[in-house]
Design an enzyme around this catalytic site. Structure first.
Site, mmCIF file in Angstrom:
data_model
loop_
_atom_site.group_PDB
_atom_site.id
_atom_site.type_symbol
_atom_site.label_atom_id
_atom_site.label_comp_id
_atom_site.label_asym_id
_atom_site.label_seq_id
_atom_site.Cartn_x
_atom_site.Cartn_y
_atom_site.Cartn_z
ATOM 1 N N SER A 61 0.790 -1.238 0.000
ATOM 2 C CA SER A 61 0.000 0.000 0.000
ATOM 3 C C SER A 61 0.818 1.282 0.000
ATOM 4 O O SER A 61 0.261 2.351 -0.229
ATOM 5 C CB SER A 61 -0.921 0.029 1.217
ATOM 6 O OG SER A 61 -2.125 -0.605 0.895
ATOM 7 N N LYS A 64 0.533 3.450 -2.898
ATOM 8 C CA LYS A 64 -0.632 4.332 -3.116
ATOM 9 C C LYS A 64 -0.240 5.812 -3.104
ATOM 10 O O LYS A 64 -0.890 6.633 -3.734
ATOM 11 C CB LYS A 64 -1.702 4.045 -2.061
ATOM 12 C CG LYS A 64 -2.344 2.661 -2.216
ATOM 13 C CD LYS A 64 -3.204 2.307 -1.025
ATOM 14 C CE LYS A 64 -3.818 0.907 -1.184
ATOM 15 N NZ LYS A 64 -4.472 0.431 0.051
ATOM 16 N N TYR A 189 -2.718 -2.308 -10.590
ATOM 17 C CA TYR A 189 -2.728 -2.186 -9.123
ATOM 18 C C TYR A 189 -1.949 -3.331 -8.459
ATOM 19 O O TYR A 189 -1.133 -3.115 -7.565
ATOM 20 C CB TYR A 189 -4.181 -2.132 -8.625
ATOM 21 C CG TYR A 189 -4.282 -2.137 -7.116
ATOM 22 C CD1 TYR A 189 -3.996 -0.981 -6.377
ATOM 23 C CD2 TYR A 189 -4.636 -3.287 -6.416
ATOM 24 C CE1 TYR A 189 -4.059 -0.994 -4.983
ATOM 25 C CE2 TYR A 189 -4.709 -3.302 -5.034
ATOM 26 C CZ TYR A 189 -4.424 -2.150 -4.330
ATOM 27 O OH TYR A 189 -4.474 -2.168 -2.954
ATOM 28 N N TYR A 241 -3.951 3.498 7.735
ATOM 29 C CA TYR A 241 -5.259 2.841 7.753
ATOM 30 C C TYR A 241 -6.115 3.478 8.864
ATOM 31 O O TYR A 241 -6.007 4.664 9.135
ATOM 32 C CB TYR A 241 -5.128 1.327 7.963
ATOM 33 C CG TYR A 241 -4.162 0.651 7.023
ATOM 34 C CD1 TYR A 241 -4.390 0.638 5.648
ATOM 35 C CD2 TYR A 241 -3.028 0.018 7.494
ATOM 36 C CE1 TYR A 241 -3.509 0.003 4.790
ATOM 37 C CE2 TYR A 241 -2.156 -0.623 6.631
ATOM 38 C CZ TYR A 241 -2.402 -0.626 5.285
ATOM 39 O OH TYR A 241 -1.538 -1.245 4.430
ATOM 40 N N VAL A 259 1.081 -3.807 3.792
ATOM 41 C CA VAL A 259 1.012 -5.119 4.444
ATOM 42 C C VAL A 259 2.264 -5.988 4.199
ATOM 43 O O VAL A 259 2.372 -7.067 4.761
ATOM 44 C CB VAL A 259 -0.274 -5.907 4.073
ATOM 45 C CG1 VAL A 259 -1.517 -5.198 4.556
ATOM 46 C CG2 VAL A 259 -0.338 -6.195 2.583
HETATM 47 N N1 GLU Z 1 -1.914 -5.394 -2.243
HETATM 48 C C1 GLU Z 1 -2.599 -5.267 -0.993
HETATM 49 C C2 GLU Z 1 -4.093 -5.390 -1.190
HETATM 50 O O1 GLU Z 1 -4.574 -4.821 -2.121
HETATM 51 C C3 GLU Z 1 -2.257 -3.947 -0.419
HETATM 52 C C4 GLU Z 1 -2.864 -3.765 0.904
HETATM 53 C C5 GLU Z 1 -2.021 -3.010 1.838
HETATM 54 O O2 GLU Z 1 -0.794 -2.990 1.797
HETATM 55 O O3 GLU Z 1 -2.665 -2.398 2.675
HETATM 56 O O4 GLU Z 1 -4.765 -6.012 -0.460
#
Ligand code: GLU
Length: 305
Positions: A61, A64, A189, A241, A259
């Site tokens: 993430s 992002k 993604y 988060y 994650v």
């Molecule tokens: N690739 C993970 C997902 O889409 C990223 C989630 C994350 O790192 O929060 O679930």
């Protein structure tokens, strides 16, 4: 500085035994939870690292913030934020509830999966391949590491099992948020999440943000100042988060976690920080990584508040 980082890593090793590594992406469950590492990249171009700072892990993430920067550079902030919101949420990163219950036309922010998938759909490119190549090229540039690539095994694993993200994406297609080919957008993604980085890579991206969009090591502007400011603000409110409030109280700097166990943090006009510790709490944040950042923030008085 090196001595301080060594002692912080030593003090916080015990936390790697708490929590669990992410297993909903099967390939991620193979990583060694014992790892803990940190790199600090200062604005005068110095780099200090400790622990397992050479470890490669997937960015997840944290990507992002990279795709948010590119989407704004490509389309302008007005357009991007007409299609994705900028409010924090108490819902989990992969939650679908706000999409349906709050605003089916607009995912709540670009740091949750729905918002990130919508954001990546706005990045220019004739097809998914070109869009991802732009993301990869940009990531290499802002990290000063031309060798960054995707971890194929994680990418495949995520693509095979990413049904929650598929659900979010098809829901957004049905409400008109996503324009274009859903599978192609998802593929970009999944690839962006599978890019493999080290703490040093994260620290250097953080140092660029700390330097308001200019690479500290060569003076090149890579991100407009306003875009760096927006991204840092969204990192403060949404980057950790649904634990962003607690993180702001205890650590107090813009940060984004993934994650894969990484956290990228930045302290404007001072430094970028990259940490890793694959074992996560129930919200998806690295437990050891947060503890390391908390001690560093206290020792160096980093909180911006
Ligand atoms: N690739 C993970 C997902 O889409 C990223 C989630 C994350 O790192 O929060 O679930």
């Amino acid at each position: 500085m090196k001595r301080l980082l060594d002692s912080i890593v030593e003090n916080n090793k015990k936390w790697t035994r708490e929590g669990n590594v992410a297993s909903y992406i099967p390939e991620l469950s193979k990583v060694d939870r014992e790892h803990i590492g940190i790199c600090v990249s200062t604005l005068d171009g110095e780099e200090y690292c400790s622990g397992n700072s050479e470890l490669k892990f997937t960015i997840q993430s944290i990507s992002k913030i990279i795709t948010l920067m590119l989407a704004i550079i490509d389309n302008g902030k007005k357009y991007v934020f007409s299609r994705v919101g900028m409010e924090p949420t108490e819902a989990a990163f992969n939650s679908i509830i706000n999409l349906e219950a709050k605003n089916p036309q607009k995912p709540i922010n670009p740091m949750i999966n729905a918002g990130a998938i919508a954001t990546v759909s706005m990045i220019a490119g004739n097809d998914g391949k070109e869009t991802f190549n732009r993301i990869l090229k940009f990531t290499r540039k802002i990290s000063g590491n031309p060798e960054i690539n995707i971890n194929e095994a994680v990418y495949k694993s995520e693509k095979e099992t990413g049904n929650r993200n598929r659900a979010l994406a098809y829901f957004m297609k049905s409400t008109g948020v996503l324009k274009g080919d859903v599978e192609e957008i998802l593929d970009v993604y999944f690839k962006q999440c599978s890019m493999e980085v080290t703490c040093g890579d994260l620290a250097r991206i953080g140092s660029m943000l700390a330097n308001d969009g200019v690479l500290p090591w060569n003076g090149q502007r890579v991100v407009p100042r306003d875009v760096a400011r927006i991204v840092k603000t969204i990192m403060v409110t949404c980057g950790m988060y649904d634990a962003s409030g607690e993180f702001a109280v205890h650590i107090g700097v813009p940060a984004k976690s993934g994650v894969g166990g990484g956290i990228l943090a930045c302290v404007t006009r001072r430094m970028g920080i990259g940490v890793v510790g694959p074992s996560l709490d129930e919200k998806g944040n690295s437990i050891a990584g947060m503890k390391v950042l908390e001690e560093l923030s206290k020792e160096m008085d980093l909180s911006i508040f």
